[in-house]
Design an enzyme around this catalytic site. Structure first.
Site, PDB file in Angstrom:
ATOM      1  N   TYR A 128      38.978 -27.585 -74.588  1.00 10.68           N
ATOM      2  CA  TYR A 128      38.574 -28.072 -73.263  1.00 10.68           C
ATOM      3  C   TYR A 128      38.724 -26.976 -72.206  1.00 10.68           C
ATOM      4  O   TYR A 128      37.834 -26.751 -71.382  1.00 10.68           O
ATOM      5  CB  TYR A 128      39.436 -29.282 -72.898  1.00 10.68           C
ATOM      6  CG  TYR A 128      39.072 -29.956 -71.596  1.00 10.68           C
ATOM      7  CD1 TYR A 128      37.947 -30.779 -71.507  1.00 10.68           C
ATOM      8  CD2 TYR A 128      39.870 -29.799 -70.458  1.00 10.68           C
ATOM      9  CE1 TYR A 128      37.625 -31.413 -70.325  1.00 10.68           C
ATOM     10  CE2 TYR A 128      39.553 -30.442 -69.273  1.00 10.68           C
ATOM     11  CZ  TYR A 128      38.435 -31.242 -69.209  1.00 10.68           C
ATOM     12  OH  TYR A 128      38.115 -31.871 -68.020  1.00 10.68           O
TER      13      TYR A 128
ATOM     14  N   LYS B  50      35.894 -25.186 -69.926  1.00  8.83           N
ATOM     15  CA  LYS B  50      35.930 -25.287 -68.465  1.00  8.83           C
ATOM     16  C   LYS B  50      36.068 -23.912 -67.809  1.00  8.83           C
ATOM     17  O   LYS B  50      35.495 -23.665 -66.743  1.00  8.83           O
ATOM     18  CB  LYS B  50      37.073 -26.204 -68.038  1.00  8.83           C
ATOM     19  CG  LYS B  50      36.861 -27.666 -68.408  1.00  8.83           C
ATOM     20  CD  LYS B  50      35.597 -28.234 -67.788  1.00  8.83           C
ATOM     21  CE  LYS B  50      35.447 -29.727 -68.023  1.00  8.83           C
ATOM     22  NZ  LYS B  50      34.228 -30.287 -67.404  1.00  8.83           N
TER      23      LYS B  50
END
Length: 246
Positions: free
Chosen positions: A153, A157
């Site tokens: 993640y 990001k």
């Protein structure tokens, strides 16, 4: 205010819902993208129309480049052109690096980074022809500061922040801006389920003394897609109550 044609991905719930509602309230036409929940998406569309905006529904799977391209094509047809793109949709499949499955790494990178790239690539031509466009990528404060158990993640990001800078420099001279938002702890179903002791621990690190609301993020995005933000480009704005003050 000029009304724009806006695609918001992952708009049927959570943060995407708040973004779509805020932009719809300003009179824009919103392509409400959703993956599976057509009932929730239709509810958002109804609320947008009731607030003075216009809305169309766009369904599609963002887990692959091909799926993202299809969403862009469908939104472009439904809107009659994409003037503003808000890349909000994302997933999590948390786990420590040593235990993370290859498919969990791939799924998060594909949905959270590759799909936004494909959507930008598909939408940018129309923006170039119009000599105007706005792109907002919804990153995360953990993409700035890191967090254990979320390597996939965080990589996605953080990559989204890098992609934002690249797009800003490639197209900033063409009337197109690209910025990123990095939300901190935002009120959601997930934060509601946290034990009180854990909530207290998290809140101790937030100078504002509270979790954010989806509307806090939506308000910043509403500014970034406006004409008033024409000179804001390539930036990552943390909406986190001061959590990542640096």
């Amino acid at each position: 205010m000029i009304q724009r044609k806006i695609l918001v991905t992952g708009a049927s719930r959570g943060l995407g819902r708040a973004i779509a509602l805020e932009l719809g309230k300003l009179g824009h036409t919103i392509a409400v993208h959703y993956g599976r929940s057509s009932a929730e998406a239709e509810e958002i569309a109804t609320l947008i129309r009731a607030s003075g905006g216009q809305a169309v529904l766009v369904q599609g799977d963002l887990s692959s480049l091909e799926g993202a391209k299809a969403v862009a094509v469908a939104a472009n047809e439904a809107l009659g052109g994409i003037e503003v793109l808000v890349n909000n949709a994302g997933i999590t499949k948390d786990g420590l690096v040593m235990r993370m499955k290859d498919e969990d790494w791939d799924a998060v990178i594909d949905t959270n980074l590759s799909a936004p790239f494909a959507l930008i690539r598909a939408a940018i031509r129309g923006m170039l022809n119009a000599k105007w466009g706005r792109i907002v990528n919804v990153s995360s404060v953990v993409g700035l500061m890191g967090n254990p158990g979320q390597a996939n993640y965080i990589a996605a990001k953080a990559g989204l922040i890098g992609l934002t800078k690249a797009i800003a420099k490639e197209y900033g001279g063409k009337g197109i801006t690209c910025n990123a938002i990095a939300p901190g702890f935002i009120e959601s179903d997930m934060t509601e389920k946290l034990p009180e002791a854990l909530k207290t621990k998290y809140l101790e690190g937030i100078p504002a003394g509270r979790f954010g609301k989806p509307e806090d993020v939506a308000a910043v995005i509403a500014f970034l897609v406006s004409d008033g933000a024409a000179y804001v480009n390539g930036q990552t704005i943390a909406v986190d109550g001061g959590l990542y003050a640096h």
